[in-house]
Write a protein that holds these residues in place. Structure first.
Motif, PDB file in Angstrom:
ATOM      1  N   SER A 113       0.006  -1.250  -4.733  1.00  0.00           N
ATOM      2  CA  SER A 113       0.868  -0.091  -4.544  1.00  0.00           C
ATOM      3  C   SER A 113       0.787   0.862  -5.729  1.00  0.00           C
ATOM      4  O   SER A 113       0.811   2.084  -5.546  1.00  0.00           O
ATOM      5  CB  SER A 113       2.318  -0.528  -4.317  1.00  0.00           C
ATOM      6  OG  SER A 113       3.123   0.566  -3.935  1.00  0.00           O
ATOM      7  N   GLU A 160       0.801  -1.228   0.000  1.00  0.00           N
ATOM      8  CA  GLU A 160       0.000   0.000   0.000  1.00  0.00           C
ATOM      9  C   GLU A 160       0.834   1.278   0.000  1.00  0.00           C
ATOM     10  O   GLU A 160       0.322   2.340  -0.346  1.00  0.00           O
ATOM     11  CB  GLU A 160      -0.905   0.031   1.241  1.00  0.00           C
ATOM     12  CG  GLU A 160      -1.883  -1.117   1.344  1.00  0.00           C
ATOM     13  CD  GLU A 160      -2.569  -1.119   2.690  1.00  0.00           C
ATOM     14  OE1 GLU A 160      -3.648  -0.508   2.799  1.00  0.00           O
ATOM     15  OE2 GLU A 160      -2.017  -1.706   3.640  1.00  0.00           O
ATOM     16  N   PRO A 197       5.042   3.131  -7.082  1.00  0.00           N
ATOM     17  CA  PRO A 197       4.936   2.023  -6.127  1.00  0.00           C
ATOM     18  C   PRO A 197       6.217   1.935  -5.309  1.00  0.00           C
ATOM     19  O   PRO A 197       7.295   2.299  -5.787  1.00  0.00           O
ATOM     20  CB  PRO A 197       4.772   0.787  -7.025  1.00  0.00           C
ATOM     21  CG  PRO A 197       4.294   1.320  -8.333  1.00  0.00           C
ATOM     22  CD  PRO A 197       4.901   2.682  -8.478  1.00  0.00           C
TER      23      PRO A 197
END
Length: 349
Positions: free
Chosen positions: A329, A296, A311
């Motif tokens: 992500s 995340e 990400p």
């Protein structure tokens, strides 16, 4: 860490520019999956800078039925609802999942160049970069330590001003920033200066105010050595470098505390006391951030004249082309880029 949630990402008026990253990694397939989930996730419009033939081939190989349309950036928003908009690169890219190739370096760098140029020209709202691998780029003559430093070079060349990039890893429960980034651990003590700590913290405080909407950011400054040096018993850098930096920040009116022992800085109760942890080296910042939110967290570059997110994971060559990579992500990076560029206030990953 104080978080302000946003009920809905307000999309900017122009699309996000997404680079393909290293095409031998998971970047192309993550982008395909993210587009296929755009409605369920409420993703903002974006276009992918890539070789359309490679993207189409990767989609077929993974059984992803994603329609593609080759577009210019100005057409991407209108196309996004029905197809993944792809802005064609000048060079072809070779699709060999899991096999990084120096021959792909020119296309990888071209995608970054064009994403930045589009954003600075107002054709894109922000830059979202898929992961790159440094070794094949170095083999092809790339002379920058990584994405962050190259983006700063492009920004400085475009604006004519010196740019000091700051890498921040932002997750739902923790933001961290390394003062030194892509350098060997043994070189950190000699490289680290009080000026570097102050400049990094100053940029962090400014961007947290201006882009994340935190009126008075609270900065926790980690020590370099175990127990923050324990008053010089385990290294002198914390007393000679970090403490003077904190004192200078306080004189500037920046809410900073430290040097703080890193081993007690990241548990849940400690995280409630600050908005970002300023760390002295790469792994001191990235290990806790990725341990808490590997799927995340978002890599945000502060100090640039444009929004850039990515990400927080790497190219994942070992799983590229297998259809098992998770887009979480990248989705978080897209949402945060839109929030920061669209003016919707504080953004959580």
């Amino acid at each position: 860490m104080r978080e302000s949630s946003i009920a809905e990402v307000r999309s900017p008026a122009v699309p996000l520019a997404v680079t393909c990253g290293d095409p031998s990694g998971i970047g192309p397939e993550l982008t395909l999956v993210a587009w296929s989930q755009r409605k369920a996730l409420g993703l903002p419009p974006f276009y992918l800078l890539a070789d359309p033939a490679l993207v189409a081939a990767r989609g077929r190989a993974l059984g992803l039925h994603v329609p593609l349309e080759t577009v210019s950036p100005g057409d991407a928003v209108e196309v996004f609802a029905r197809a993944l908009p792809v802005v064609r690169l000048d060079g072809r890219l070779t699709d060999r999942p899991g096999e990084p190739l120096a021959d792909n370096a020119a296309g990888i760098v071209e995608a970054i160049d064009r994403a930045v140029a589009d954003t600075l020209a107002g054709k894109a709202a922000a830059v979202v970069t898929n992961p790159i691998a440094k070794k094949p780029l170095y083999e092809a003559g790339f002379r920058f330590p990584g994405h962050t430093e190259y983006l700063a070079h492009l920004a400085a060349r475009a604006t004519g001003t010196e740019i000091r990039p700051v890498m921040m890893i932002a997750g739902p429960d923790l933001r961290t920033i390394p003062v030194t980034i892509h350098v060997a651990l043994r070189d950190v003590p000699e490289m680290l200066t009080a000026e570097m700590v102050v400049e990094t913290a100053r940029i962090a405080a400014q961007d947290l105010r201006q882009r994340f909407g935190i009126a008075r950011p609270r900065l926790a400054i980690a020590g370099l050595n175990p127990h923050a040096g324990e008053n010089g018993a385990m290294g002198t850098e914390d007393q000679a470098i970090v403490r003077p930096a904190v004192e200078a920040l306080l004189r500037e009116g920046i809410d900073a505390r430290g040097p703080l022992p890193a081993d007690t800085l990241f548990h849940a109760r400690a995280r409630q006391g600050y908005d970002v942890a300023i760390c002295m080296y790469h792994d001191q910042a990235l290990i806790p951030a990725k341990a808490l939110a590997f799927d995340e967290a978002v890599n945000v570059t502060l100090g640039l004249p444009f929004v850039r997110t990515s990400p927080d994971h790497g190219t994942a060559f070992d799983i590229a082309g297998k259809g098992i990579a998770r887009p979480d992500s990248l989705v978080a990076a897209l949402r945060m880029a839109a929030a920061l560029a669209g003016g919707s206030g504080p953004a959580a990953a």
